[in-house]
Design a protein around this motif. Structure first.
Motif, PDB file in Angstrom:
ATOM      1  N   ARG A  59      -0.126  30.164 -39.362  1.00 23.79           N
ATOM      2  CA  ARG A  59       0.083  31.413 -39.899  1.00 23.79           C
ATOM      3  C   ARG A  59      -1.229  31.349 -40.998  1.00 23.79           C
ATOM      4  O   ARG A  59      -1.748  30.386 -41.472  1.00 23.79           O
ATOM      5  CB  ARG A  59       1.371  31.534 -40.866  1.00 23.79           C
ATOM      6  N   SER A  60      -1.619  32.611 -41.431  1.00 22.73           N
ATOM      7  CA  SER A  60      -2.753  32.903 -42.424  1.00 22.73           C
ATOM      8  C   SER A  60      -2.440  32.299 -43.636  1.00 22.73           C
ATOM      9  O   SER A  60      -1.085  32.367 -44.293  1.00 22.73           O
ATOM     10  CB  SER A  60      -2.856  34.335 -42.588  1.00 22.73           C
ATOM     11  N   THR A  61      -3.317  31.582 -44.411  1.00 19.31           N
ATOM     12  CA  THR A  61      -3.097  31.195 -45.816  1.00 19.31           C
ATOM     13  C   THR A  61      -2.816  32.498 -46.752  1.00 19.31           C
ATOM     14  O   THR A  61      -2.781  32.145 -47.978  1.00 19.31           O
ATOM     15  CB  THR A  61      -4.165  30.101 -46.081  1.00 19.31           C
ATOM     16  N   ALA A  62      -3.125  33.474 -46.283  1.00 18.66           N
ATOM     17  CA  ALA A  62      -3.041  34.598 -47.110  1.00 18.66           C
ATOM     18  C   ALA A  62      -1.853  35.293 -47.178  1.00 18.66           C
ATOM     19  O   ALA A  62      -1.458  36.215 -48.019  1.00 18.66           O
ATOM     20  CB  ALA A  62      -3.979  35.530 -46.663  1.00 18.66           C
ATOM     21  N   LEU A  63      -0.953  34.727 -46.410  1.00 15.03           N
ATOM     22  CA  LEU A  63       0.373  35.501 -46.380  1.00 15.03           C
ATOM     23  C   LEU A  63       1.378  34.994 -47.697  1.00 15.03           C
ATOM     24  O   LEU A  63       0.996  33.952 -48.348  1.00 15.03           O
ATOM     25  CB  LEU A  63       1.227  35.130 -45.240  1.00 15.03           C
ATOM     26  N   ARG A  64       2.340  35.794 -48.066  1.00 16.02           N
ATOM     27  CA  ARG A  64       2.951  35.396 -49.308  1.00 16.02           C
ATOM     28  C   ARG A  64       4.122  34.412 -48.915  1.00 16.02           C
ATOM     29  O   ARG A  64       4.599  33.635 -49.776  1.00 16.02           O
ATOM     30  CB  ARG A  64       3.890  36.705 -49.942  1.00 16.02           C
ATOM     31  N   LYS A  65       4.514  34.602 -47.649  1.00 13.49           N
ATOM     32  CA  LYS A  65       5.707  33.648 -47.244  1.00 13.49           C
ATOM     33  C   LYS A  65       5.305  32.622 -46.205  1.00 13.49           C
ATOM     34  O   LYS A  65       4.515  33.015 -45.454  1.00 13.49           O
ATOM     35  CB  LYS A  65       6.916  34.286 -47.025  1.00 13.49           C
ATOM     36  N   HIS A  66       5.352  31.532 -46.232  1.00 16.74           N
ATOM     37  CA  HIS A  66       5.303  30.406 -45.068  1.00 16.74           C
ATOM     38  C   HIS A  66       3.599  30.149 -44.832  1.00 16.74           C
ATOM     39  O   HIS A  66       3.500  30.334 -43.599  1.00 16.74           O
ATOM     40  CB  HIS A  66       6.099  30.798 -43.814  1.00 16.74           C
ATOM     41  N   ALA A  67       3.080  30.553 -45.947  1.00 16.48           N
ATOM     42  CA  ALA A  67       1.442  30.554 -45.643  1.00 16.48           C
ATOM     43  C   ALA A  67       1.215  29.286 -44.958  1.00 16.48           C
ATOM     44  O   ALA A  67       1.337  28.084 -45.516  1.00 16.48           O
ATOM     45  CB  ALA A  67       0.845  30.866 -46.934  1.00 16.48           C
ATOM     46  N   GLY A  68       0.287  29.300 -43.720  1.00 14.12           N
ATOM     47  CA  GLY A  68      -0.269  28.022 -43.119  1.00 14.12           C
ATOM     48  C   GLY A  68       0.618  27.363 -42.513  1.00 14.12           C
ATOM     49  O   GLY A  68       0.134  26.341 -41.881  1.00 14.12           O
ATOM     50  N   GLN A  69       1.830  27.531 -42.222  1.00 16.67           N
ATOM     51  CA  GLN A  69       2.613  26.849 -41.381  1.00 16.67           C
ATOM     52  C   GLN A  69       2.596  27.374 -39.972  1.00 16.67           C
ATOM     53  O   GLN A  69       2.097  28.302 -39.540  1.00 16.67           O
ATOM     54  CB  GLN A  69       4.067  27.179 -42.019  1.00 16.67           C
ATOM     55  N   ILE A  70       3.022  26.214 -39.246  1.00 20.10           N
ATOM     56  CA  ILE A  70       3.028  26.417 -37.826  1.00 20.10           C
ATOM     57  C   ILE A  70       4.381  27.184 -37.338  1.00 20.10           C
ATOM     58  O   ILE A  70       5.284  26.867 -37.829  1.00 20.10           O
ATOM     59  CB  ILE A  70       3.132  24.891 -37.076  1.00 20.10           C
ATOM     60  N   ALA A  71       3.935  28.178 -36.616  1.00 20.75           N
ATOM     61  CA  ALA A  71       5.282  29.175 -36.045  1.00 20.75           C
ATOM     62  C   ALA A  71       4.936  29.626 -34.762  1.00 20.75           C
ATOM     63  O   ALA A  71       4.203  29.459 -33.951  1.00 20.75           O
ATOM     64  CB  ALA A  71       5.486  30.300 -37.227  1.00 20.75           C
ATOM     65  N   PHE A  72       6.427  29.893 -34.084  1.00 19.74           N
ATOM     66  CA  PHE A  72       6.056  30.878 -32.968  1.00 19.74           C
ATOM     67  C   PHE A  72       5.809  32.178 -33.176  1.00 19.74           C
ATOM     68  O   PHE A  72       5.843  32.677 -34.592  1.00 19.74           O
ATOM     69  CB  PHE A  72       7.597  30.828 -32.330  1.00 19.74           C
ATOM     70  N   PRO A  73       5.015  32.811 -32.109  1.00 16.45           N
ATOM     71  CA  PRO A  73       4.969  34.169 -32.530  1.00 16.45           C
ATOM     72  C   PRO A  73       5.949  34.874 -32.870  1.00 16.45           C
ATOM     73  O   PRO A  73       7.211  34.755 -32.021  1.00 16.45           O
ATOM     74  CB  PRO A  73       4.229  34.605 -31.111  1.00 16.45           C
ATOM     75  N   GLY A  74       6.150  35.976 -33.772  1.00 17.25           N
ATOM     76  CA  GLY A  74       7.379  36.677 -34.007  1.00 17.25           C
ATOM     77  C   GLY A  74       7.750  37.084 -35.286  1.00 17.25           C
ATOM     78  O   GLY A  74       6.712  37.007 -36.177  1.00 17.25           O
ATOM     79  N   GLY A  75       8.874  37.574 -35.492  1.00 23.15           N
ATOM     80  CA  GLY A  75       9.171  38.401 -36.913  1.00 23.15           C
ATOM     81  C   GLY A  75      10.421  39.147 -36.833  1.00 23.15           C
ATOM     82  O   GLY A  75      11.065  39.160 -35.889  1.00 23.15           O
ATOM     83  N   ARG A  76      10.310  39.929 -37.950  1.00 22.47           N
ATOM     84  CA  ARG A  76      11.905  40.922 -38.002  1.00 22.47           C
ATOM     85  C   ARG A  76      11.644  41.786 -36.924  1.00 22.47           C
ATOM     86  O   ARG A  76      10.616  42.210 -36.458  1.00 22.47           O
ATOM     87  CB  ARG A  76      11.422  41.686 -39.456  1.00 22.47           C
ATOM     88  N   VAL A  77      12.972  42.166 -36.534  1.00 20.64           N
ATOM     89  CA  VAL A  77      13.251  43.010 -35.211  1.00 20.64           C
ATOM     90  C   VAL A  77      13.339  44.332 -35.948  1.00 20.64           C
ATOM     91  O   VAL A  77      13.945  44.740 -37.036  1.00 20.64           O
ATOM     92  CB  VAL A  77      14.537  42.789 -34.565  1.00 20.64           C
ATOM     93  N   ASP A  78      12.442  45.313 -35.420  1.00 20.12           N
ATOM     94  CA  ASP A  78      12.491  46.572 -35.979  1.00 20.12           C
ATOM     95  C   ASP A  78      13.211  47.701 -35.333  1.00 20.12           C
ATOM     96  O   ASP A  78      13.779  47.422 -34.562  1.00 20.12           O
ATOM     97  CB  ASP A  78      11.050  47.360 -35.620  1.00 20.12           C
ATOM     98  N   PRO A  79      13.700  48.724 -36.382  1.00 23.03           N
ATOM     99  CA  PRO A  79      14.695  49.411 -35.671  1.00 23.03           C
ATOM    100  C   PRO A  79      14.383  50.144 -34.607  1.00 23.03           C
ATOM    101  O   PRO A  79      15.227  50.771 -33.792  1.00 23.03           O
ATOM    102  CB  PRO A  79      14.928  50.512 -36.865  1.00 23.03           C
ATOM    103  N   THR A  80      12.983  50.384 -34.219  1.00 24.70           N
ATOM    104  CA  THR A  80      12.533  50.947 -33.070  1.00 24.70           C
ATOM    105  C   THR A  80      12.427  49.892 -31.723  1.00 24.70           C
ATOM    106  O   THR A  80      12.393  50.468 -30.790  1.00 24.70           O
ATOM    107  CB  THR A  80      11.073  51.413 -33.385  1.00 24.70           C
ATOM    108  N   ASP A  81      12.778  48.757 -32.135  1.00 29.46           N
ATOM    109  CA  ASP A  81      12.941  47.628 -30.936  1.00 29.46           C
ATOM    110  C   ASP A  81      14.235  47.939 -30.095  1.00 29.46           C
ATOM    111  O   ASP A  81      15.309  48.172 -30.923  1.00 29.46           O
ATOM    112  CB  ASP A  81      12.642  46.456 -31.310  1.00 29.46           C
ATOM    113  N   ALA A  82      14.267  47.978 -28.773  1.00 31.35           N
ATOM    114  CA  ALA A  82      15.503  48.038 -28.142  1.00 31.35           C
ATOM    115  C   ALA A  82      16.558  46.881 -28.614  1.00 31.35           C
ATOM    116  O   ALA A  82      17.582  47.168 -28.520  1.00 31.35           O
ATOM    117  CB  ALA A  82      15.197  48.071 -26.671  1.00 31.35           C
ATOM    118  N   ASP A  83      15.933  45.770 -28.489  1.00 31.24           N
ATOM    119  CA  ASP A  83      16.883  44.615 -28.906  1.00 31.24           C
ATOM    120  C   ASP A  83      15.993  43.273 -29.417  1.00 31.24           C
ATOM    121  O   ASP A  83      14.703  43.562 -29.625  1.00 31.24           O
ATOM    122  CB  ASP A  83      17.769  43.907 -27.727  1.00 31.24           C
ATOM    123  N   GLU A  84      16.433  42.071 -29.538  1.00 30.94           N
ATOM    124  CA  GLU A  84      15.785  40.965 -29.956  1.00 30.94           C
ATOM    125  C   GLU A  84      14.681  40.696 -28.932  1.00 30.94           C
ATOM    126  O   GLU A  84      13.462  40.298 -29.611  1.00 30.94           O
ATOM    127  CB  GLU A  84      16.607  39.679 -30.216  1.00 30.94           C
TER     128      GLU A  84
END
Length: 203
Positions: A59-84
């Protein structure tokens, strides 16, 4: 059998063992009582090689949360998304330019509840090797591939303890080259390792 078929069969068999993973392994131990949880999803993208790999991001070091951490691609599910699943595919496309059409879906692993208030659904999928992935710089500093067998091997996972609010809590760490994989990402990998038969929790 294809890689996706083998993974699907192992995942389905793992989920038939309903008592395999206790609540303490799918919920951040700092959570006390019930908290509101927002839907989120990550893509566990596995490359179709003779020795399969796993795509992770830094993750980018400029992010407010979990900056620089290793992660899977992903994030919050939007209301426009059919499902997870749709949410995980959309996030992977936004973060690393992974076309959803290139993902052969395998299934869903154990949800993980985070201390920051997310109900994270890991979505497994197989992708062709050597896709021209590209990090979206505002969110992702870089992406890399770690051997799947290494990431799932319990011998490469260390259990650590930390004191929080007067109590000891555990978390996992996995070191790959110079990178430290921990927190939610390591917890999801530990649970996936057990579901796929690489590991088990002692009684």
């Amino acid at each position: 059998m294809t890689l996706a078929q083998r993974l699907r069969a192992a995942l389905e068999e793992g989920h038939r063992r309903a008592d395999l993973i206790p609540l303490s392994e799918v919920r951040d131990p700092r959570i006390r009582g019930d908290i509101p949880l927002a839907p989120a999803a990550v893509l566990v993208a596995i490359t179709d090689r003779a020795e399969p790999g796993l795509i992770l991001t830094e993750r980018s070091t400029a992010l407010r949360k979990h900056a620089g951490q290793i992660a899977f691609p992903g994030g919050r599910v939007d209301p426009t998304d059919a499902d997870e699943i749709a949410g995980a595919l959309r996030e992977a496309q936004e973060e690393i330019a992974l076309p959803p059409a290139q993902v052969e879906l395998v299934g869903i692993s154990d949800r993980y509840h985070t201390f920051t208030g997310f109900d994270v659904v890991p979505v497994l999928g197989v992708i062709p090797p050597d896709l021209p992935l590209r990090a979206q710089e505002s969110e992702v500093a870089s992406w890399f591939e770690v051997p799947l067998a290494y990431a799932l091997d319990p011998a490469n996972r260390v259990r650590r303890e930390v004191e929080f609010a007067g109590a000891l809590h555990h978390y996992y760490e996995i070191f790959w080259e110079e990178r430290r994989i921990w927190g939610i990402t390591a917890a999801i990998l530990a649970n996936l390792s057990r579901r796929l038969g690489h590991d088990h929790i002692a009684a």
